[in-house]
Scaffold this active site. Structure first.
Site, PDB file in Angstrom:
ATOM      1  N   THR A  25      10.073  11.502   1.581  1.00  0.00           N
ATOM      2  CA  THR A  25       9.181  12.326   2.406  1.00  0.00           C
ATOM      3  C   THR A  25       9.953  12.931   3.570  1.00  0.00           C
ATOM      4  O   THR A  25      10.666  12.229   4.278  1.00  0.00           O
ATOM      5  CB  THR A  25       8.007  11.449   2.916  1.00  0.00           C
ATOM      6  OG1 THR A  25       7.186  11.117   1.802  1.00  0.00           O
ATOM      7  CG2 THR A  25       7.178  12.163   3.956  1.00  0.00           C
ATOM      8  N   HIS A 174       3.010   7.992  -8.559  1.00  0.00           N
ATOM      9  CA  HIS A 174       3.322   7.127  -7.415  1.00  0.00           C
ATOM     10  C   HIS A 174       2.290   5.992  -7.373  1.00  0.00           C
ATOM     11  O   HIS A 174       1.167   6.178  -6.947  1.00  0.00           O
ATOM     12  CB  HIS A 174       3.249   7.954  -6.138  1.00  0.00           C
ATOM     13  CG  HIS A 174       3.775   7.274  -4.910  1.00  0.00           C
ATOM     14  ND1 HIS A 174       3.849   5.907  -4.783  1.00  0.00           N
ATOM     15  CD2 HIS A 174       4.249   7.785  -3.743  1.00  0.00           C
ATOM     16  CE1 HIS A 174       4.357   5.613  -3.578  1.00  0.00           C
ATOM     17  NE2 HIS A 174       4.601   6.736  -2.939  1.00  0.00           N
ATOM     18  N   ASN A 177       4.109   1.266  -2.816  1.00  0.00           N
ATOM     19  CA  ASN A 177       4.062   1.367  -1.353  1.00  0.00           C
ATOM     20  C   ASN A 177       2.663   1.354  -0.749  1.00  0.00           C
ATOM     21  O   ASN A 177       2.425   1.879   0.330  1.00  0.00           O
ATOM     22  CB  ASN A 177       4.858   2.590  -0.893  1.00  0.00           C
ATOM     23  CG  ASN A 177       6.331   2.450  -1.264  1.00  0.00           C
ATOM     24  OD1 ASN A 177       6.793   1.329  -1.491  1.00  0.00           O
ATOM     25  ND2 ASN A 177       7.050   3.550  -1.352  1.00  0.00           N
ATOM     26  N   TYR A 179      -0.077   2.829  -1.414  1.00  0.00           N
ATOM     27  CA  TYR A 179      -0.939   4.014  -1.399  1.00  0.00           C
ATOM     28  C   TYR A 179      -2.069   3.786  -2.420  1.00  0.00           C
ATOM     29  O   TYR A 179      -2.266   2.661  -2.887  1.00  0.00           O
ATOM     30  CB  TYR A 179      -0.091   5.270  -1.638  1.00  0.00           C
ATOM     31  CG  TYR A 179       0.856   5.501  -0.469  1.00  0.00           C
ATOM     32  CD1 TYR A 179       0.357   5.870   0.784  1.00  0.00           C
ATOM     33  CD2 TYR A 179       2.225   5.291  -0.594  1.00  0.00           C
ATOM     34  CE1 TYR A 179       1.199   6.054   1.869  1.00  0.00           C
ATOM     35  CE2 TYR A 179       3.083   5.474   0.499  1.00  0.00           C
ATOM     36  CZ  TYR A 179       2.555   5.847   1.729  1.00  0.00           C
ATOM     37  OH  TYR A 179       3.387   6.012   2.802  1.00  0.00           O
ATOM     38  N   ASN A 234       3.091  -0.408   4.769  1.00  0.00           N
ATOM     39  CA  ASN A 234       1.733   0.035   5.119  1.00  0.00           C
ATOM     40  C   ASN A 234       0.799  -1.145   5.395  1.00  0.00           C
ATOM     41  O   ASN A 234      -0.384  -1.117   5.049  1.00  0.00           O
ATOM     42  CB  ASN A 234       1.145   0.965   4.045  1.00  0.00           C
ATOM     43  CG  ASN A 234       1.699   2.372   4.136  1.00  0.00           C
ATOM     44  OD1 ASN A 234       1.844   2.917   5.235  1.00  0.00           O
ATOM     45  ND2 ASN A 234       2.030   2.960   2.995  1.00  0.00           N
TER      46      ASN A 234
END
Ligand code: PHB
Length: 361
Positions: A25, A174, A177, A179, A234
């Site tokens: 990112t 994805h 992580n 998400y 996260n």
């Protein structure tokens, strides 16, 4: 014994070598959440990677969680990404687009009409995100209803089609992580009942349905997936039994014949063997349960990467930050050259500095 610099047949897609540029990112997709001329130059410079996986790219406006990240849901985004894939291909490279939905890692100011982020749950993590006003705490999410799942799965299907229409060689779902997709996978987050909560079979259902749908849409040989069984990135606790959860998942993926599984080993961008884990994770057992092309990531030096390839513990090695600061990383590894230092303060946002101005040899 194979080396990092040998070519690789990725389910019919020729890769010049086994070094992959990891998804990174950069928060420079402005204006309009789409790549611009600098993005094109950035990826073109790195096209000697065996494969580029693009920065995480949102499948829909509701999938966005940070400012100035790109999307792949509008005609002008498809056109802009087309310039990226043309440049990478002209330079002899290959690219897969990473398809992203952040779920509850977002802020109302980033979402359409100030909507609440969506997730498997209505519980908010302590995580932070970056919005127009700077670092902010994420907003409280709303739990998706079961009747919203077909629409969500269709957003993945459309985004995958758009990525292929934009000239990408494939897509990476994805599912890492913490998400959206990991918010469904883990029992530390997913507090649902019904078809998408509870048992491992139910918590993996969404990912499996997305993978089946995307494979039907663009062909399984063009579809990979990224997983991160042990990360607490996260502000998200691990699953109560990561080995069982992710083993079941890759066993469901195996019959689809996908291009690869890409695993972040340990803490994303951190310890490869987290000391606070209840049990060490057996990545080799996960690889064996899948049986197909295996891509690994997280802190691999040239030496670690070379021995993983030589020993057959991985087929492809994804490298993150060194690819930011060394556009010609493959050549530098092969020639034993010095690496450029990463400018950490220029990772997120800004222009050419720390993006397209790292020197080649
Ligand atoms: C980030 O924006 O920091 C980020 C995005 C996607 C990831 C990890 C980190 O998978």
């Amino acid at each position: 014994m194979p080396t990092l610099y040998d070519s690789f047949d990725l389910s019919g897609i020729h890769l010049d070598n086994r070094l992959v540029m990891a998804p990174l990112t950069r928060n420079r997709a402005t204006p309009g959440n789409k790549p611009n001329a600098l993005t094109v130059e950035y990826y073109r410079q790195r096209a000697t990677a065996g494969l580029i996986i693009t920065e995480a790219t949102q499948i829909s406006p509701m999938g966005q969680g940070y400012i100035d990240t790109p999307g792949i849901y509008s005609a002008d985004q498809i056109e802009a990404w087309g310039s990226v894939s043309d440049a990478v291909h002209a330079a002899g490279g290959k690219l897969f687009m990473q398809l992203w939905h952040v779920g509850r890692i977002s802020h109302t100011s980033l979402l359409p009409d100030g909507a609440s982020p969506v997730s498997s749950t209505d519980r908010k993590p302590n995580a932070m995100t970056f919005a127009a006003e700077g670092f902010v705490e994420v907003s409280a999410p709303r739990a998706l209803r079961d009747d919203e799942m077909p629409g969500l799965i269709d957003d993945y299907r459309k985004a995958a089609r758009n990525a292929i229409d934009a000239g990408c060689d494939g897509v990476e779902i994805h599912s890492a992580n913490n998400y959206l997709l990991e918010q469904f996978l883990r029992d530390s987050v997913n507090d649902r009942s019904g078809p998408y909560g509870g048992s491992i079979e139910n918590r993996t259902r969404l990912v499996v349905e997305i993978m089946q749908t995307v494979c039907r849409e663009v062909g399984a040989n063009r579809v990979g997936i990224r997983l991160s069984p042990m990360t607490t990135f996260n502000d998200t606790p691990r699953d109560s039994d990561p080995q069982a959860l992710y083993t079941y998942l890759v066993e469901q993926l195996k019959p689809l014949g996908i291009a690869y599984v890409h695993v972040v080993e340990g803490e994303t961008g951190g310890a490869r063997e987290p000391e606070d884990a209840a049990r060490p994770f057996d990545y080799n057992a996960l690889k064996a349960a899948f049986g197909g092309c295996w891509m690994v990531n997280n802190g691999y030096s040239k030496e670690m990467a070379g021995s993983a390839i030589a020993q057959g513990s991985a087929d492809l090695i994804a490298i993150g930050r060194p690819f930011i600061s060394n556009p010609d990383l493959v050549r530098r590894f092969e020639e034993g050259a010095e690496l450029n230092q990463l400018q950490e303060d220029k990772l997120y946002g800004g222009g050419a500095a720390g993006y397209t101005d790292y020197p080649t040899l």
